[in-house]
Design a protein around this motif. Sequence first.
Motif, PDB file in Angstrom:
ATOM      1  N   LYS A 187       0.827  -1.215   0.000  1.00  0.00           N
ATOM      2  CA  LYS A 187       0.000   0.000   0.000  1.00  0.00           C
ATOM      3  C   LYS A 187       0.852   1.251   0.000  1.00  0.00           C
ATOM      4  CE  LYS A 187      -3.153   2.577   2.972  1.00  0.00           C
ATOM      5  NZ  LYS A 187      -4.239   2.585   3.924  1.00  0.00           N
ATOM      6  N   GLY A 189      -1.290   4.116  -1.114  1.00  0.00           N
ATOM      7  CA  GLY A 189      -2.390   5.078  -1.120  1.00  0.00           C
ATOM      8  C   GLY A 189      -3.744   4.400  -1.251  1.00  0.00           C
ATOM      9  N   GLY A 190      -4.716   5.198  -1.680  1.00  0.00           N
ATOM     10  CA  GLY A 190      -6.105   4.750  -1.708  1.00  0.00           C
ATOM     11  C   GLY A 190      -6.364   3.602  -2.669  1.00  0.00           C
ATOM     12  N   ASP A 193      -6.349   0.434  -0.844  1.00  0.00           N
ATOM     13  CA  ASP A 193      -7.527   0.271   0.012  1.00  0.00           C
ATOM     14  C   ASP A 193      -8.722  -0.196  -0.806  1.00  0.00           C
ATOM     15  OD1 ASP A 193      -6.004   1.118   2.084  1.00  0.00           O
ATOM     16  OD2 ASP A 193      -6.925   3.077   2.301  1.00  0.00           O
ATOM     17  N   GLY A 498      -1.148  12.068   4.678  1.00  0.00           N
ATOM     18  CA  GLY A 498      -1.113  11.899   3.221  1.00  0.00           C
ATOM     19  C   GLY A 498       0.252  12.109   2.632  1.00  0.00           C
ATOM     20  N   ARG A 499       0.307  11.867   1.340  1.00  0.00           N
ATOM     21  CA  ARG A 499       1.560  12.070   0.619  1.00  0.00           C
ATOM     22  C   ARG A 499       1.915  13.558   0.652  1.00  0.00           C
ATOM     23  NH1 ARG A 499       0.403  11.492  -4.463  1.00  0.00           N
ATOM     24  NH2 ARG A 499      -1.771  10.896  -4.331  1.00  0.00           N
ATOM     25  N   LYS A 504      -1.644  17.032  -2.773  1.00  0.00           N
ATOM     26  CA  LYS A 504      -2.325  17.010  -1.470  1.00  0.00           C
ATOM     27  C   LYS A 504      -2.327  18.373  -0.777  1.00  0.00           C
ATOM     28  CE  LYS A 504      -3.280  12.635  -1.682  1.00  0.00           C
ATOM     29  NZ  LYS A 504      -4.648  12.122  -1.723  1.00  0.00           N
ATOM     30  N   LEU A 526       1.199  13.726   9.390  1.00  0.00           N
ATOM     31  CA  LEU A 526       1.834  12.441   9.088  1.00  0.00           C
ATOM     32  C   LEU A 526       1.964  12.317   7.584  1.00  0.00           C
ATOM     33  CD1 LEU A 526       2.648   9.416   9.640  1.00  0.00           C
ATOM     34  CD2 LEU A 526       0.208   8.895   9.573  1.00  0.00           C
ATOM     35  N   GLY A 527       3.167  12.080   7.097  1.00  0.00           N
ATOM     36  CA  GLY A 527       3.312  11.903   5.659  1.00  0.00           C
ATOM     37  C   GLY A 527       4.762  11.916   5.250  1.00  0.00           C
ATOM     38  N   GLY A 553       7.023   9.736   7.445  1.00  0.00           N
ATOM     39  CA  GLY A 553       7.038   8.292   7.217  1.00  0.00           C
ATOM     40  C   GLY A 553       5.649   7.777   6.901  1.00  0.00           C
ATOM     41  N   PHE A 554       5.559   6.474   6.819  1.00  0.00           N
ATOM     42  CA  PHE A 554       4.273   5.835   6.515  1.00  0.00           C
ATOM     43  C   PHE A 554       3.961   4.901   7.660  1.00  0.00           C
ATOM     44  CE2 PHE A 554       1.215   3.100   4.569  1.00  0.00           C
ATOM     45  CZ  PHE A 554       0.584   3.884   3.618  1.00  0.00           C
ATOM     46  N   SER A 555       2.898   5.167   8.383  1.00  0.00           N
ATOM     47  CA  SER A 555       2.548   4.323   9.529  1.00  0.00           C
ATOM     48  C   SER A 555       1.045   4.152   9.595  1.00  0.00           C
ATOM     49  CB  SER A 555       3.075   4.962  10.816  1.00  0.00           C
ATOM     50  OG  SER A 555       2.414   4.383  11.926  1.00  0.00           O
ATOM     51  N   LEU A 580      -9.785   9.146   0.622  1.00  0.00           N
ATOM     52  CA  LEU A 580     -10.327   8.206   1.612  1.00  0.00           C
ATOM     53  C   LEU A 580     -10.209   8.751   3.021  1.00  0.00           C
ATOM     54  CD1 LEU A 580      -8.963   4.867   0.134  1.00  0.00           C
ATOM     55  CD2 LEU A 580     -11.332   5.628   0.204  1.00  0.00           C
ATOM     56  N   ASN A 581      -9.185   9.577   3.246  1.00  0.00           N
ATOM     57  CA  ASN A 581      -8.965  10.030   4.625  1.00  0.00           C
ATOM     58  C   ASN A 581     -10.146  10.796   5.188  1.00  0.00           C
ATOM     59  OD1 ASN A 581      -6.431   8.928   5.225  1.00  0.00           O
ATOM     60  ND2 ASN A 581      -5.488  10.420   3.852  1.00  0.00           N
ATOM     61  N   TYR A 584     -12.637   8.172   6.282  1.00  0.00           N
ATOM     62  CA  TYR A 584     -12.237   7.549   7.551  1.00  0.00           C
ATOM     63  C   TYR A 584     -12.485   8.525   8.699  1.00  0.00           C
ATOM     64  CZ  TYR A 584      -9.626   4.428   4.412  1.00  0.00           C
ATOM     65  OH  TYR A 584      -9.260   3.565   3.422  1.00  0.00           O
TER      66      TYR A 584
HETATM   67  P1  ADP Z   1      -4.050   8.840  -2.427  1.00  0.00           P
HETATM   68  O1  ADP Z   1      -4.454   7.500  -2.897  1.00  0.00           O
HETATM   69  O2  ADP Z   1      -4.172   9.882  -3.456  1.00  0.00           O
HETATM   70  O3  ADP Z   1      -2.710   8.843  -1.773  1.00  0.00           O
HETATM   71  P2  ADP Z   1      -6.311   8.620  -0.609  1.00  0.00           P
HETATM   72  O4  ADP Z   1      -6.885   9.575   0.380  1.00  0.00           O
HETATM   73  O5  ADP Z   1      -7.229   8.073  -1.618  1.00  0.00           O
HETATM   74  O6  ADP Z   1      -5.052   9.317  -1.269  1.00  0.00           O
HETATM   75  O7  ADP Z   1      -5.710   7.402   0.188  1.00  0.00           O
HETATM   76  C1  ADP Z   1      -4.597   7.515   0.987  1.00  0.00           C
HETATM   77  C2  ADP Z   1      -4.480   6.281   1.846  1.00  0.00           C
HETATM   78  O8  ADP Z   1      -3.147   6.141   2.246  1.00  0.00           O
HETATM   79  C3  ADP Z   1      -5.294   6.354   3.098  1.00  0.00           C
HETATM   80  O9  ADP Z   1      -5.641   5.075   3.520  1.00  0.00           O
HETATM   81  C4  ADP Z   1      -4.299   6.975   4.074  1.00  0.00           C
HETATM   82  O10 ADP Z   1      -4.604   6.698   5.399  1.00  0.00           O
HETATM   83  C5  ADP Z   1      -3.045   6.312   3.652  1.00  0.00           C
HETATM   84  N1  ADP Z   1      -1.841   7.087   3.915  1.00  0.00           N
HETATM   85  C6  ADP Z   1      -1.357   8.117   3.206  1.00  0.00           C
HETATM   86  N2  ADP Z   1      -0.195   8.543   3.736  1.00  0.00           N
HETATM   87  C7  ADP Z   1       0.029   7.785   4.809  1.00  0.00           C
HETATM   88  C8  ADP Z   1       1.067   7.735   5.790  1.00  0.00           C
HETATM   89  N3  ADP Z   1       2.097   8.567   5.758  1.00  0.00           N
HETATM   90  N4  ADP Z   1       0.979   6.803   6.744  1.00  0.00           N
HETATM   91  C9  ADP Z   1      -0.059   5.949   6.769  1.00  0.00           C
HETATM   92  N5  ADP Z   1      -1.068   5.942   5.889  1.00  0.00           N
HETATM   93  C10 ADP Z   1      -1.025   6.849   4.926  1.00  0.00           C
END
Ligand code: ADP
Length: 702
Positions: A187, A189-190, A193, A498-499, A504, A526-527, A553-555, A580-581, A584
């Motif tokens: 994973k 990103g979205g 998911d 997010g990224r 973003k 967080l990103g 980071g990604f967590s 998606l965020n 959520y």
């Molecule tokens: P995109 O697919 O454009 O990155 P979305 O909002 O559709 O954006 O989905 C992003 C997904 O990635 C979400 O589930 C979000 O929680 C997760 N995510 C993004 N960045 C991080 C991060 N740094 N750590 C954990 N989860 C992240």
Amino acid sequence: MYAAATSCRAAALPARCLSSKKASSSGSIHKMHGSGGVRRVVKPRRGVVAESTDMDMDAQADLIAQQIEELKKQNARLKSDLGGVIAEREVKKKVNNLEFLEGKGALEGSTLGLGNAYVGTGDLREQFMEYEKVAAAKAKELAESAMRGPEAPVGTGVTPRPPPVFEKTENPMSIVFVSSEVAPWSKTGGLADVCGSLPRELVKRGHRVMVVSPMYKLGKKEDELYHGAFDTCSNTTVGCFDAAHEVGFFHQIYDGVDFVFVKHACYERIGGLYGDSYGVYGDNQFRFTLLSHAACEAPLVIDFGEGKGTYGDEVVFVANDWHAGLVPLLVASKYRPYGTYNNCRTITTIHNIMHQGTEPNTTFNNLGVPSDWYSCLEYQYPEEQRAHELDLGLVVNILKGAIATSDRVLTVSEGYAQEIQTPLGGKGLEVMLQERSHRLDGVVNGIDMDEWNPMTDPYTDAPFDVSDFSGKLECKRGLQREMGFEVRDDVPLMGFIGRLDWQKGPDLIRDAIHELMNEDVQLVMLGSGLPELEEFMQWAEGTYSEKFRGWVGFSVAMSHRITAGCDILLMPSRFEPCGLNQLYAMRYGTLPIGHATGGLNDTITRANPYADPDPQLAVAAAVDESDLGPGTGWLFTGMDTRTFYNCVSNACKLYHENPEMWRAMQIQAMSQDLSWYNAALKWEKVFEWAKIDPPHCEPAQW
Ligand code: ADP
């Protein structure tokens, strides 16, 4: 309480005796006839009548002493009664009275009845001072509670909305998702998911669903997730890049979905899914060409045993983004002309049109696509985007090939389906999308209601739901502790997940940081992504150490804790296909602030200051999806710092001043049906429509 005490006291008071001096100074004197003496009537002050007659001075002194004692006792009682209701406004009134009386010289040695103050003797000033102290403390408390607003009750009396019951479809299909990432195995990103959760919902509807994705070995803990997958022993050889490449298929069943992982050495390297610290991998075109070829073979060659057999060639392929974009083209060009996949249909799903899979057109021969299909892939960059004068800007564009050849195109929100048909949103593919607009639909993503469930979330500090918000408060305190913030219930805690890239919009947060930090807020981001934005987070943490935390980071765990613990989620995305965020966040009663674009615009209901904050009405608004409720968040329309900051500031104001409305918004947000149920039904419809129509690319046509 206060008024009652005052009138009781007035009734119990004996007639007052005033010296003529005082009486004359504080009231008018009238001569009375027929009583044998002068009767002085003191003009009533604040409703209390005081009168006296000429009496023996000693008896009068005794009487006064008794009265004083009696009054002192009453004062003590009144003081305790008054403690709970004194406000600053009243203090001022008393002080004014005091000044007024002082001015009139009415205090010395006198006994006065003040209608709404307690009565005193010579120590009246002292008593007022004491009174003022109590009142000032009370006023401070009231002012503080006005700052954070009256506590909204944590128990709401609202019942959580039951999850929708999936009915089986009467028209089961075999569906094959092809994706470069799928949660929980891989994973960024979205996309992951969606490909992890939508297939499971389609299985509940009675479809047979396979997801084909690479089997990554990145030298990370997540590699272990593949340990549950078994080798199907259905290796196949695919031809591309001037060679025959053998790939393996590993299989894992999860919630009834066949997850199939393509095994090849090109997916096994230390780094990320698409790149590492040196940038994007140079062989991504190869890696995902291989994936598309392998995915086309999977339904034909993998025998799932136990009477299930292969999926066969009457499947619906869902090709997600450019990484899987060769699937519709290969079906049309490589299989159908030979009688395979004639009854199959292909759907191209666009999760983000920014990424199109372009490489110089000289790489066309690597793709394993018959040469007479070149024009489907050819794309020419406009002049201003070319590198130099001799550059013709000719590339192969895999997403273009997918849009050109698939039976239908689907994107992840209705708003985004419109946006990608405009020059601003289409990123060069708008004309082609306009031409295919009668086969283009938008369906807003759902969310995995099990993974994102505030009642069962293993990453958060306490469970909660719409009926009781006490757990959410615990999550907030937990996050504040973890971030090293002051643990305060009355400060809006904001998050960003997010990224860190241009899409973003974290640069908007960066540019507004001083104004934001001037507010009484806490902010956690967080990103990971652009180095300058990561550096900004570090800088902001150093500069605003009490209010700002940046987590580079990604967590997944951290993203859950931020989603649960925050009051507000910031999503200033320049464009957002679905997002998606914010979904959520709303599920966790965290209200999103988003730029009015794409999926954010489709999913966030604007805050409505005129709404009735009744919790039940908020639920009704969520069920009816009406705009009449309090709303579920904020949308701002200009992508500039000031507009963004104003929007955040408005949200904070509501947080401080109107907790009932805030709670109602949380209730509306949490009561929405964010599940995949309705979205899955819509996807299913698109599959059915595709099946009804003849294939978009019939062999004879070409
Ligand atoms: P995109 O697919 O454009 O990155 P979305 O909002 O559709 O954006 O989905 C992003 C997904 O990635 C979400 O589930 C979000 O929680 C997760 N995510 C993004 N960045 C991080 C991060 N740094 N750590 C954990 N989860 C992240």
